[in-house]
Design a protein around this motif. Sequence first.
Motif, PDB file in Angstrom:
ATOM      1  N   GLN A   1     -21.734  55.855   4.619  1.00  0.00           N
ATOM      2  CA  GLN A   1     -20.896  55.031   5.535  1.00  0.00           C
ATOM      3  C   GLN A   1     -19.763  55.731   5.897  1.00  0.00           C
TER       4      GLN A   1
ATOM      5  N   GLU B   1     -23.454  54.768  10.132  1.00  0.00           N
ATOM      6  CA  GLU B   1     -24.066  55.416   8.705  1.00  0.00           C
ATOM      7  C   GLU B   1     -24.321  57.017   9.296  1.00  0.00           C
TER       8      GLU B   1
ATOM      9  N   GLY C   1     -27.810  58.670   3.314  1.00  0.00           N
ATOM     10  CA  GLY C   1     -26.892  58.217   4.297  1.00  0.00           C
ATOM     11  C   GLY C   1     -25.525  57.994   3.733  1.00  0.00           C
TER      12      GLY C   1
END
Length: 120
Positions: free
Chosen positions: A115, A91, A113
């Motif tokens: 991914q 992340e 965040g």
Amino acid sequence: AVQLVESGGGSVQAGGSLRLSCAASGAAVSRSHMGWFRQAPGKEREGVAALDRSGHILYAGSAKGRFTISDDGGNNLYLQMTSLKPEDTAEYYCAIGKQAGLDPSTYYYWGQGTQVTVSS
């Protein structure tokens, strides 16, 4: 209030590229100490790249030569990632800090965040 929103993550094969973006509101990226960080499952958050408000850039050893941090002079921060490896899977977060560097403890505003998954 300061808000950071990351985007641009996804799934790529090893050797591929991704460009992460971080849109800031309530703060000017170009006048802040900014950083990109990542956290893989079971691991501590680590600094990837940092851009201070003087324009100085710092990269983690794992990022040198493959990642490029930049901003647009306004409220957007970027991380261009090339030659991605499976170990880059994590992340990824952007953050604003009180001092330049790759130490997450010196950063106080964080995005949610995005991914990045790199398959072999």
